[in-house]
Design a protein around this motif. Structure first.
Motif, PDB file in Angstrom:
ATOM      1  N   ARG A  74     -13.306   8.298  19.831  1.00 51.00           N
ATOM      2  CA  ARG A  74     -13.545   6.892  19.467  1.00 51.00           C
ATOM      3  C   ARG A  74     -14.142   6.881  18.061  1.00 51.00           C
ATOM      4  N   PHE A  84       3.010   3.284  20.028  1.00 53.84           N
ATOM      5  CA  PHE A  84       1.812   2.525  19.662  1.00 53.84           C
ATOM      6  C   PHE A  84       1.497   1.533  20.785  1.00 53.84           C
ATOM      7  N   GLN A  98      -1.140   4.807  26.593  1.00 46.18           N
ATOM      8  CA  GLN A  98      -1.350   4.020  25.366  1.00 46.18           C
ATOM      9  C   GLN A  98      -1.520   4.955  24.169  1.00 46.18           C
ATOM     10  N   HIS A  99      -0.819   4.659  23.075  1.00 45.84           N
ATOM     11  CA  HIS A  99      -0.904   5.409  21.805  1.00 45.84           C
ATOM     12  C   HIS A  99      -0.347   6.841  21.886  1.00 45.84           C
ATOM     13  N   ARG A 103      -2.974  12.203  19.979  1.00 45.56           N
ATOM     14  CA  ARG A 103      -4.432  12.128  19.808  1.00 45.56           C
ATOM     15  C   ARG A 103      -5.180  12.861  20.912  1.00 45.56           C
ATOM     16  N   LEU A 183       1.074   6.033  13.822  1.00 49.26           N
ATOM     17  CA  LEU A 183       0.002   5.216  13.237  1.00 49.26           C
ATOM     18  C   LEU A 183      -1.213   6.105  12.987  1.00 49.26           C
ATOM     19  N   TYR A 187     -10.822   4.520  11.488  1.00 45.67           N
ATOM     20  CA  TYR A 187     -12.028   3.701  11.661  1.00 45.67           C
ATOM     21  C   TYR A 187     -12.865   3.881  10.396  1.00 45.67           C
ATOM     22  N   ASP A 230      -7.222  -8.192  16.255  1.00 44.57           N
ATOM     23  CA  ASP A 230      -6.269  -7.153  16.674  1.00 44.57           C
ATOM     24  C   ASP A 230      -4.888  -7.649  16.252  1.00 44.57           C
ATOM     25  N   VAL A 262      -2.238  -2.101  11.159  1.00 45.63           N
ATOM     26  CA  VAL A 262      -2.964  -2.795  12.219  1.00 45.63           C
ATOM     27  C   VAL A 262      -4.387  -3.011  11.723  1.00 45.63           C
ATOM     28  N   GLU A 290      -5.206   0.485  10.024  1.00 46.81           N
ATOM     29  CA  GLU A 290      -4.417   1.579  10.585  1.00 46.81           C
ATOM     30  C   GLU A 290      -2.999   1.488  10.032  1.00 46.81           C
TER      31      GLU A 290
HETATM   32  O1  LIG Z   1      -8.889   2.023  23.142  1.00 47.87           O
HETATM   33  P1  LIG Z   1      -7.750   2.639  22.365  1.00 47.87           P
HETATM   34  O2  LIG Z   1      -6.629   3.108  23.257  1.00 47.87           O
HETATM   35  O3  LIG Z   1      -8.229   3.709  21.440  1.00 47.87           O
HETATM   36  O4  LIG Z   1      -7.141   1.495  21.462  1.00 47.87           O
HETATM   37  C1  LIG Z   1      -7.942   0.800  20.573  1.00 47.87           C
HETATM   38  C2  LIG Z   1      -7.159  -0.311  19.887  1.00 47.87           C
HETATM   39  O5  LIG Z   1      -6.190   0.275  19.041  1.00 47.87           O
HETATM   40  C3  LIG Z   1      -5.509  -0.670  18.208  1.00 47.87           C
HETATM   41  O6  LIG Z   1      -4.616   0.029  17.390  1.00 47.87           O
HETATM   42  C4  LIG Z   1      -4.758  -1.642  19.086  1.00 47.87           C
HETATM   43  O7  LIG Z   1      -4.090  -2.612  18.288  1.00 47.87           O
HETATM   44  C5  LIG Z   1      -5.724  -2.309  20.051  1.00 47.87           C
HETATM   45  O8  LIG Z   1      -5.005  -3.190  20.904  1.00 47.87           O
HETATM   46  C6  LIG Z   1      -6.478  -1.280  20.850  1.00 47.87           C
HETATM   47  O9  LIG Z   1      -7.433  -1.920  21.661  1.00 47.87           O
END
Ligand SMILES: O=P(O)(O)OC[C@H]1O[C@@H](O)[C@H](O)[C@@H](O)[C@@H]1O
Length: 315
Positions: A74, A84, A98-99, A103, A183, A187, A230, A262, A290
């Motif tokens: 994070r 993505f 997700q994603h 990663r 992507l 951060y 977002d 993003v 991003e």
């Molecule tokens: O909690 P994650 O999977 O790391 O994602 C964080 C955020 O990542 C962003 O790229 C997305 O647009 C968001 O929708 C998402 O909440």
């Protein structure tokens, strides 16, 4: 190529004087320039977890980020590939999380090289490039089952006096085409979100994921962040998106052969809902810009390669 266990100071035969230093252990690789600027990359996810420039940390990492390989980091720069967000169920990536898997896969450190030319080595100053690799051969059984294509990724992280470049090279090493998205989920650190604005997006069409994925056109030349954001900005005509504080740029994010970006800040409620987001008011100290290719899909035929990334410059 198991060079990760040995410290690897690098030297250039053509120059004298102080050289960049590279250190690698089984979990991470770091590089420091004679100027003191530095970068650190975790092999888990090839996640950049620190980038210091002019004595300041430029990336935001949560105090509760897992750095032990149990969960994507994070903070820093996690790499999103080959999908993505939550993938569409009827797509070839539909069984992935997700994603995607980049990663949360363990990458291989491929080594370092130094250069006196390139976008971050103006005037002959040394820069140092760290290369990381991930291929279908070293993917977890679970990820392989969910996305069975043959591919090779090389992620290059180059630290220079003028900034940081992160570039992803994707190769289709199989016999059938595949689709992907990528992507760089950066951060960035900011002293105060209420004093922060974002430039370089005006006139661009975006999907607002906070407003039921509706489509809008960005009207702000300098966009303030006043709540959860977002958004997926698509086919951005400008090369560079900048982060400003009190109207002055602190960071330029230059897209390198990618056209989408993003913009994300979870704000109060979403931060509370993330167990690895600490402190809970940390949303005041970060913003995600991003860059990537996330509008539709990139198609790679067998033997083809794709390259895209970013060049970051801090003030
Ligand atoms: O909690 P994650 O999977 O790391 O994602 C964080 C955020 O990542 C962003 O790229 C997305 O647009 C968001 O929708 C998402 O909440």
């Amino acid at each position: 190529m198991d060079r990760a266990n040995k410290p690897q100071p690098i030297s250039s035969p053509t120059t004298t004087g102080p050289q960049p230093q590279v250190n690698a252990d089984k979990d991470r690789v770091s590089a420091t320039l004679p100027t003191g600027d530095s970068v650190e990359v975790l092999l888990y996810g090839a996640t950049v977890t620190s980038w210091k420039s002019n004595g300041k940390e430029r990336l935001w990492v949560s105090d509760a980020a897992k750095l032990d390989g149990s969960k994507p980091v994070r903070g820093g720069i996690p790499l999103v590939f080959p999908c993505f967000g939550p993938p569409p169920k009827d797509h070839a990536t539909g069984a992935l999380p997700q994603h995607g898997f980049a990663r949360n896969s363990h990458w291989e450190y491929l080594g370092s090289s130094s250069s006196e030319s390139g976008p971050l080595s103006k005037g002959g100053d040394d820069s140092v490039k760290l290369d990381f690799g991930l291929s279908s051969a070293n993917l977890s059984a679970e990820a392989k089952k969910a996305w069975g294509y043959d591919f090779g990724l090389v992620y290059s992280v180059t630290l220079g006096k003028d900034g940081l470049q992160t570039l992803l090279n994707v190769r289709n090493s199989g016999t059938i085409p595949f689709d992907f998205q990528m992507l760089l989920h950066s951060y960035f650190s900011t002293p105060s979100i209420t004093r922060t604005t974002i430039t370089g997006l005006a006139g661009t069409t975006y999907i607002d994921k906070v407003l039921n994925a509706t489509t809008h056109t960005e009207s702000h030349t300098a966009l303030p962040i006043t709540g959860e954001v977002d958004r997926v900005y698509k086919s951005i005509p400008q090369d560079t998106t900048s982060v400003l504080v009190d109207g002055k740029p602190i960071l330029d994010v230059q897209r390198d052969n990618v056209r989408d970006s993003v913009l994300w800040n979870p704000w109060i409620e979403k931060s509370k809902g993330m167990g690895d987001f600490e402190p809970k008011d940390g949303y005041q100290k970060m913003v995600c810009v991003e860059v990537g290719a996330v509008d539709g899909w990139q198609k790679l035929e067998p033997g083809e390669t794709y390259e895209g990334g970013q060049i970051l410059r801090a003030y």
